[in-house]
Motif scaffolding. Structure first.
Motif, short mmCIF file in Angstrom:
data_model
loop_
_atom_site.label_atom_id
_atom_site.label_comp_id
_atom_site.label_asym_id
_atom_site.label_seq_id
_atom_site.Cartn_x
_atom_site.Cartn_y
_atom_site.Cartn_z
N TRP A 70 0.78 -1.19 -0.15
CA TRP A 70 0.15 0.18 0.01
C TRP A 70 0.82 1.31 0.03
O TRP A 70 0.71 2.34 -0.69
N LEU A 71 2.04 1.28 0.97
CA LEU A 71 2.77 2.29 0.92
C LEU A 71 3.46 2.46 -0.37
O LEU A 71 3.59 3.68 -1.04
N PHE A 72 4.10 1.68 -1.20
CA PHE A 72 4.68 1.64 -2.39
C PHE A 72 3.64 2.33 -3.33
O PHE A 72 3.89 3.09 -4.21
N ALA A 73 2.38 1.82 -3.39
CA ALA A 73 1.55 2.25 -4.21
C ALA A 73 1.17 3.86 -4.30
O ALA A 73 1.01 4.25 -4.96
N PHE A 74 0.97 3.93 -3.00
CA PHE A 74 0.82 5.52 -2.42
C PHE A 74 1.82 6.43 -2.95
O PHE A 74 1.46 7.63 -3.57
N LYS A 75 3.23 5.92 -3.00
CA LYS A 75 4.19 6.71 -3.38
C LYS A 75 4.04 6.61 -4.93
O LYS A 75 4.56 7.83 -5.52
N HIS A 76 4.26 5.62 -5.44
CA HIS A 76 4.51 5.45 -6.96
C HIS A 76 3.25 5.53 -7.92
O HIS A 76 3.20 4.88 -9.12
N HIS A 77 1.96 5.08 -7.28
CA HIS A 77 0.63 5.04 -8.23
C HIS A 77 0.44 3.93 -9.06
O HIS A 77 -0.01 3.82 -10.14
N PHE A 78 1.48 2.92 -8.59
CA PHE A 78 1.16 1.40 -9.07
C PHE A 78 1.67 0.24 -8.14
O PHE A 78 2.28 0.86 -7.20
N PHE A 79 1.00 -0.87 -8.24
CA PHE A 79 1.38 -1.77 -7.49
C PHE A 79 2.69 -2.50 -7.95
O PHE A 79 2.67 -2.82 -9.14
N ARG A 80 3.44 -3.17 -6.96
CA ARG A 80 4.47 -4.25 -7.39
C ARG A 80 3.83 -5.45 -7.58
O ARG A 80 4.71 -6.30 -8.11
N SER A 81 2.84 -5.77 -6.95
CA SER A 81 2.30 -7.00 -6.76
C SER A 81 0.81 -7.14 -7.38
O SER A 81 -0.01 -6.12 -7.12
N ALA A 84 -1.44 -7.92 -4.46
CA ALA A 84 -1.74 -6.75 -3.59
C ALA A 84 -2.70 -5.98 -4.12
O ALA A 84 -3.81 -5.31 -3.81
N ALA A 85 -2.63 -5.64 -5.70
CA ALA A 85 -3.54 -4.77 -6.45
C ALA A 85 -4.92 -5.47 -6.39
O ALA A 85 -5.98 -4.65 -6.29
N ARG A 86 -5.10 -6.76 -6.55
CA ARG A 86 -6.43 -7.43 -6.45
C ARG A 86 -7.08 -7.21 -4.99
O ARG A 86 -8.37 -7.10 -4.94
N VAL A 87 -6.18 -7.40 -4.02
CA VAL A 87 -6.67 -7.28 -2.72
C VAL A 87 -7.37 -5.86 -2.49
O VAL A 87 -8.35 -5.88 -2.03
N PHE A 88 -6.77 -5.03 -2.98
CA PHE A 88 -6.95 -3.44 -2.70
C PHE A 88 -8.23 -3.09 -3.43
O PHE A 88 -9.04 -2.44 -3.04
N ARG A 90 -10.35 -5.18 -5.18
CA ARG A 90 -11.62 -6.15 -5.10
C ARG A 90 -12.32 -6.20 -3.85
O ARG A 90 -13.53 -6.04 -3.39
N LEU A 91 -11.17 -6.81 -2.61
CA LEU A 91 -11.57 -7.19 -1.54
C LEU A 91 -11.87 -6.07 -0.64
O LEU A 91 -12.94 -6.10 0.27
N ALA A 92 -11.21 -5.13 -0.74
CA ALA A 92 -11.38 -3.81 0.00
C ALA A 92 -12.39 -2.85 -0.57
O ALA A 92 -12.62 -1.68 -0.22
N ARG A 93 -12.87 -3.18 -1.94
CA ARG A 93 -13.68 -2.57 -2.76
C ARG A 93 -13.47 -1.16 -3.08
O ARG A 93 -13.94 -0.34 -3.45
N GLY A 94 -12.00 -1.10 -3.30
CA GLY A 94 -11.24 0.07 -3.83
C GLY A 94 -11.18 1.28 -3.02
O GLY A 94 -10.64 2.40 -3.48
#
Length: 113
Positions: A70-81, A84-88, A90-94
């Motif tokens: 989450w911290l990486f995506a917050f800084k760089h605006h994309f996920f490394r995994s 993790a992208a699917r969890v945030f 779909r499961l967390a409803r965005g």
């Protein structure tokens, strides 16, 4: 004295911003590994302490790993995994997705991973 506290908070915040995602993801993997080893130990020897440590370690490791992503995506605006992208997304409803709502893509971002 107050100046030292403010300086300490600034240093911790700066280090967290620079190295936090790597540290969190690495600590998450280590805790996940320890949890799996503890589960194997429960099966092999029946050690009662592992009944408490193994699930706690697995959950805490997963949370730390996701926090690092989450911290990486917050800084760089994309996920490394992609996981993790699917969890945030779909499961967390965005709602927890730090890349949601960015209208302009980050130039030069390597999204192939």
């Amino acid at each position: 004295m107050v100046g030292l506290v403010v300086l300490g908070i600034a240093v911790v915040a700066g280090l967290t911003w620079l190295m936090g995602s790597v540290v969190l993801r690495t600590a998450g993997w280590l805790l996940l590994f320890l949890g799996v080893v503890s589960l194997a130990n429960v099966v092999a020897s029946g050690w009662v302490g592992a009944f408490v440590f193994a699930p706690l370690s697995l959950v805490l490791g997963a949370v730390l790993w996701l926090a690092g992503h989450w911290l990486f995506a917050f800084k760089h605006h994309f996920f490394r995994s992609r996981i993790a992208a699917r969890v945030f997304a779909r499961l967390a409803r965005g709602r927890l997705d730090p890349t949601r709502g960015w209208g302009v893509p980050v130039i030069g971002a390597d999204r192939s991973r």
